[in-house]
Design a protein around this motif. Sequence first.
Motif, mmCIF file in Angstrom:
data_model
loop_
_atom_site.group_PDB
_atom_site.id
_atom_site.type_symbol
_atom_site.label_atom_id
_atom_site.label_comp_id
_atom_site.label_asym_id
_atom_site.label_seq_id
_atom_site.Cartn_x
_atom_site.Cartn_y
_atom_site.Cartn_z
ATOM 1 N N UNK A 1 0.812 -1.320 -0.107
ATOM 2 C CA UNK A 1 0.031 0.113 -0.162
ATOM 3 C C UNK A 1 0.844 1.053 0.160
ATOM 4 N N UNK A 2 1.987 1.222 0.879
ATOM 5 C CA UNK A 2 2.818 2.317 0.864
ATOM 6 C C UNK A 2 3.527 2.762 -0.489
ATOM 7 N N UNK A 3 4.128 1.590 -1.349
ATOM 8 C CA UNK A 3 4.554 1.828 -2.461
ATOM 9 C C UNK A 3 3.529 2.539 -3.395
ATOM 10 N N UNK A 4 2.315 1.898 -3.489
ATOM 11 C CA UNK A 4 1.402 2.368 -4.375
ATOM 12 C C UNK A 4 0.913 3.864 -4.274
ATOM 13 N N UNK A 5 0.962 4.257 -2.749
ATOM 14 C CA UNK A 5 0.575 5.256 -2.509
ATOM 15 C C UNK A 5 1.770 6.240 -3.003
ATOM 16 N N UNK A 6 2.865 6.020 -2.772
ATOM 17 C CA UNK A 6 4.293 6.706 -3.115
ATOM 18 C C UNK A 6 4.235 7.297 -4.567
ATOM 19 N N UNK A 7 3.381 6.535 -5.205
ATOM 20 C CA UNK A 7 3.408 7.199 -6.691
ATOM 21 C C UNK A 7 2.585 8.222 -6.886
ATOM 22 N N UNK A 8 1.828 8.671 -5.817
ATOM 23 C CA UNK A 8 1.088 10.027 -6.004
ATOM 24 C C UNK A 8 1.976 11.217 -5.596
ATOM 25 N N UNK B 1 8.434 21.812 -11.351
ATOM 26 C CA UNK B 1 9.604 21.053 -10.568
ATOM 27 C C UNK B 1 9.741 19.921 -11.128
ATOM 28 N N UNK B 2 11.052 19.510 -11.444
ATOM 29 C CA UNK B 2 11.451 18.143 -11.548
ATOM 30 C C UNK B 2 11.776 17.597 -10.586
ATOM 31 N N UNK B 3 11.162 16.262 -10.419
ATOM 32 C CA UNK B 3 11.408 15.309 -9.185
ATOM 33 C C UNK B 3 11.178 13.770 -9.734
ATOM 34 N N UNK B 4 11.868 13.068 -9.129
ATOM 35 C CA UNK B 4 11.877 11.719 -9.470
ATOM 36 C C UNK B 4 11.771 10.888 -8.107
ATOM 37 N N UNK B 5 10.896 9.722 -7.917
ATOM 38 C CA UNK B 5 10.667 9.018 -6.809
ATOM 39 C C UNK B 5 10.749 7.683 -7.372
ATOM 40 N N UNK B 6 11.931 6.659 -6.959
ATOM 41 C CA UNK B 6 12.080 5.405 -7.323
ATOM 42 C C UNK B 6 12.045 4.471 -6.164
ATOM 43 N N UNK B 7 11.206 3.455 -6.212
ATOM 44 C CA UNK B 7 11.094 2.183 -5.240
ATOM 45 C C UNK B 7 12.165 1.229 -5.730
ATOM 46 N N UNK B 8 13.387 1.421 -5.422
ATOM 47 C CA UNK B 8 14.399 0.133 -5.744
ATOM 48 C C UNK B 8 14.559 -0.973 -5.059
ATOM 49 N N UNK C 1 6.536 11.174 2.284
ATOM 50 C CA UNK C 1 6.936 10.219 2.704
ATOM 51 C C UNK C 1 6.772 9.566 4.046
ATOM 52 N N UNK C 2 6.994 10.341 4.919
ATOM 53 C CA UNK C 2 6.817 10.268 6.380
ATOM 54 C C UNK C 2 5.362 10.034 6.640
ATOM 55 N N UNK C 3 4.480 10.744 6.020
ATOM 56 C CA UNK C 3 2.951 11.086 6.337
ATOM 57 C C UNK C 3 2.462 9.907 5.735
#
Length: 427
Positions: free
Chosen positions: A223-230, A240-247, A283-285
Amino acid sequence: MASPSSSLAARTALDLTADLPVPALEDLYRDLHRHPELSLAEHRTAGLLAQSLRKSGYGTTEGVGGTGVVGVLRNGDGPTVLLRADMDALPVTEETGLPYASTVPGVMHACGHDLHVTWLAGAAEALAAGRDTWRGTLVLVGQPAEETGEGARAMLADGLYDRFPRPDALLSQHAAPGPAGLYPHIPGLIMSASTDVDVIVHGKGGHGSRPETTVDPVVTAAYIVTRLQTVVSREIAARDSAVLTVGVIEAGTRHNIIPATARIALNLRTQSNDVRDRMLAAIRRIAQGECLAAGCPSEPEIRVGATFPVTVNDATLDEQVAEVHREVFGAGTVFDPGPAMGSEDFAHLAVDQLPYSYWFVTTTPADVWNAADGSGDLMTQLAAVPSNHSPLFAPDLSVVGAGVRTLVSGALAVLSARADGVRVARG
């Protein structure tokens, strides 16, 4: 129209690199590629670079910041210029099929640092042989552990600027995908910041047949991984350029055991501290909210790990170097592609805002580039060829000499010319 100083630097660079020992440099590159070494274990690589610097007449010190190498050549009054090459390889299994492919299982020069070392060694030799054409001091740095973000700081902590001359300008370059023979320069922000984050989810383990007696951290992690995509798509402004990757997602040991913990490893790429701080807060929230919803027995642990700074070229210095590169290689070979989302630790060396110029050297072989289906679109074609960190990354050997020439001409753009030592370019 080029300035007289850049034209002089270009002519001198072409002269000093007219007779490069390209076959020997290619042999060095192949040797380095065959024997990659991971971060902070670059002992053999450092030894070969140190040997080359000593042979070229540099006062050379090994073991700086672990496995770092520093070579110094003093040549009269003038600017002090630092040229830097990173030396470490990656935990990647090579799939290029090259005759000089890695002989170390699971380790590969997949980012071109073997080229960087070769370029530095070649530039050191050419500049030393042509010292009658310039005045100043050269500080050549073979840096360990760029890939882990540790190397530059380790060398600074070991007294880099206390033990060796403090530079007036720093120069570095990086191999990149793209048709071999281009030299992208960006006068300003060129590379993004990088931040590693680990999220540890604490659940309650138990038998796979009785999930009702557990709090499953794997489901919560999903659920965390899915929500992080938002986070990027819904919380960061489009400008603003930004990338969040789950490695990495790690949990469990057996098919029928619900584990007690799960770990999610994230990597953030940002171009401002404000965006980075907002992403960390999100991420913390999200992690705390999902763990609360799942009934986890304790809050998740959020650990911020390795960080890389933004890389921001000094616009004046970078244009000075770019102008010489246009003179040496042709105006069409130098262009501004805009900032990249990749990251570097080179900026750590620019303590107290020392000016630096960092540029790219494209290295994709012509046959590989021409075979890539880009449908006429450059960015699509770039995405179709092997890039840095790919097990198929294989720079063209034609860039061995070119990369030496970029460093030599870049250094000469900053060093003081000697009117009594200027040669006439050959060829």
